[in-house]
Motif scaffolding. Structure first.
Motif, mmCIF file in Angstrom:
data_model
loop_
_atom_site.group_PDB
_atom_site.id
_atom_site.type_symbol
_atom_site.label_atom_id
_atom_site.label_comp_id
_atom_site.label_asym_id
_atom_site.label_seq_id
_atom_site.Cartn_x
_atom_site.Cartn_y
_atom_site.Cartn_z
ATOM 1 N N ASP A 108 1.500 3.207 -9.780
ATOM 2 C CA ASP A 108 0.832 3.613 -8.539
ATOM 3 C C ASP A 108 1.656 4.568 -7.695
ATOM 4 O O ASP A 108 1.165 5.610 -7.243
ATOM 5 C CB ASP A 108 0.489 2.365 -7.716
ATOM 6 N N LYS A 136 -3.245 1.963 -2.728
ATOM 7 C CA LYS A 136 -4.579 1.990 -2.117
ATOM 8 C C LYS A 136 -5.361 0.707 -2.344
ATOM 9 O O LYS A 136 -6.081 0.236 -1.471
ATOM 10 C CB LYS A 136 -5.362 3.192 -2.649
ATOM 11 N N ARG A 172 -5.405 -2.217 0.123
ATOM 12 C CA ARG A 172 -6.198 -2.163 1.355
ATOM 13 C C ARG A 172 -7.617 -2.666 1.134
ATOM 14 O O ARG A 172 -8.383 -2.798 2.086
ATOM 15 C CB ARG A 172 -6.243 -0.732 1.910
ATOM 16 N N HIS A 173 -7.979 -2.903 -0.127
ATOM 17 C CA HIS A 173 -9.358 -3.292 -0.432
ATOM 18 C C HIS A 173 -9.471 -4.733 -0.917
ATOM 19 O O HIS A 173 -10.537 -5.332 -0.841
ATOM 20 C CB HIS A 173 -9.942 -2.345 -1.482
ATOM 21 N N ARG A 207 3.736 1.673 3.584
ATOM 22 C CA ARG A 207 3.139 2.768 2.811
ATOM 23 C C ARG A 207 4.139 3.912 2.650
ATOM 24 O O ARG A 207 4.570 4.517 3.630
ATOM 25 C CB ARG A 207 1.877 3.282 3.509
#
Length: 337
Positions: free
Chosen positions: A77, A279, A282-283, A292
């Motif tokens: 990532d 990312k 965050r979901h 971050r």
């Protein structure tokens, strides 16, 4: 194949004028440049890379040396984000990239430096390798321009994520929310790990918070199983921590699985903290509290620095550039105060 001579004949100018127009020389008028470039495009002219290389002594090809112990490759990532922005920027400057093979099982394989010279790379970016590897050191000490990500050599420009600032912000945030039993499952030995671990210990010392030896564990980066095992060890302690820091967001989910299997809830029973700011974090619920890293800026600055070293070696300084990120407040930290 369309040649400069064909374009010159079509436009009624000399071959030298065509060459200057296509290479944006200042002694050719804007109107003439536009006319010649349009003719070249309409005729399907493609520059001869070999001839251009001989003339400029550049191949406009940059090597990428990237090695990941977890074999995640470009699904990694953090580094995928860095390399994507690096690729986008160097392509904007007219360069292509080629990955340098790190498969040492192949018989008769070339060293990193031999590979770079064989491919005639104009420069090389190095990320996530064993930086003390003799082959890496040999490449760094060569006359090929090199930029490194998150590791400092005296010979190279380095683009650094703000590991010290990131860890400091996370510790401040956790302590200010009332935690004083804080554990850290850190990554494997590296310059980045050392910066984060030293900062973690120093900040807690400044707050007057003692960190028991059994609160410090090691697990490889991006290793969910390792994080799972180390978390179970922490949960078995007589006095378990109220908050656990992890080496990266990906590994954090291994720790969260261990916590759930013990029948505990996040953050009600125990809090968790990541690092990277991927990312997906965050979901997924609960949203991870993390730091971050600015992969876009890291990759872009690495590209600009390397191109400058290639094209302006006499006026470009070797330097260390630190790129700041930002704390992302999620739902995995309980407020104890």
């Amino acid at each position: 194949m369309v040649s400069l001579k064909d374009i010159a004949s079509e436009c009624g100018v000399s071959i030298a004028t065509v060459s200057k127009a296509l290479n944006d020389h200042s002694d050719i008028g804007a109107e003439t440049k536009t006319r010649i470039r349009k003719a070249a495009k309409d005729m399907g002219y493609v520059p001869n890379a070999a001839a251009k290389s001989m003339k400029t002594n550049r191949t406009h090809n940059i090597g990428v040396l990237f090695m990941d112990d977890a074999n995640s490759g470009l699904t990694h990532d953090f580094f995928a984000g860095v390399l994507e922005s690096f690729k986008r920027e160097v392509e904007r400057e007219g360069y292509d990239i080629t990955f340098i093979s790190n498969d040492r099982s192949r018989p008769g394989r070339a060293s990193y430096l031999e590979h770079a010279r064989y491919r005639r790379f104009d420069g090389v970016i190095i990320a996530n390798v064993h930086f003390d590897d003799p082959e890496v050191v040999e490449l760094v000490k060569s006359n090929i321009p090199v930029v490194t990500i998150d590791h400092i050599y005296n010979e190279t420009t380095t683009i650094l994520s703000d590991n010290v600032g990131g860890m400091s912000d996370l510790v401040d945030f956790v302590v200010q929310n009332g935690h004083n039993r804080i554990a850290y499952i850190h990554g494997a030995e590296s310059a980045t790990t050392n910066l984060r671990l030293v900062t973690f210990n120093r900040k807690l010392e400044e707050y007057g918070i003692e960190v028991p030896e059994e609160y410090i564990k090691e697990s490889p980066y991006r290793d969910t199983h390792g994080a799972y095992e180390r978390t179970l060890e922490l949960l078995k302690l007589r006095t378990r921590p109220t908050c656990i820091f992890y080496p990266d967001d990906y590994a954090t989910y291994g720790g969260m699985r261990a916590i759930a299997e013990r029948g505990l809830k996040i953050p009600d029973d125990i809090s968790v903290i990541g690092f990277d700011g991927i990312k997906v974090a965050r979901h997924i619920r609960p949203r991870l509290t993390t730091y971050r890293q600015n992969t876009e800026e890291l990759g872009t600055l690495a590209a600009k620095s390397l191109v400058a070293l290639i094209e302006k070696p006499k006026t470009t300084l070797i330097q260390q550039i630190t790129v700041k990120g930002w704390l992302l407040e999620g739902d995995t930290l309980k407020k104890l105060n």
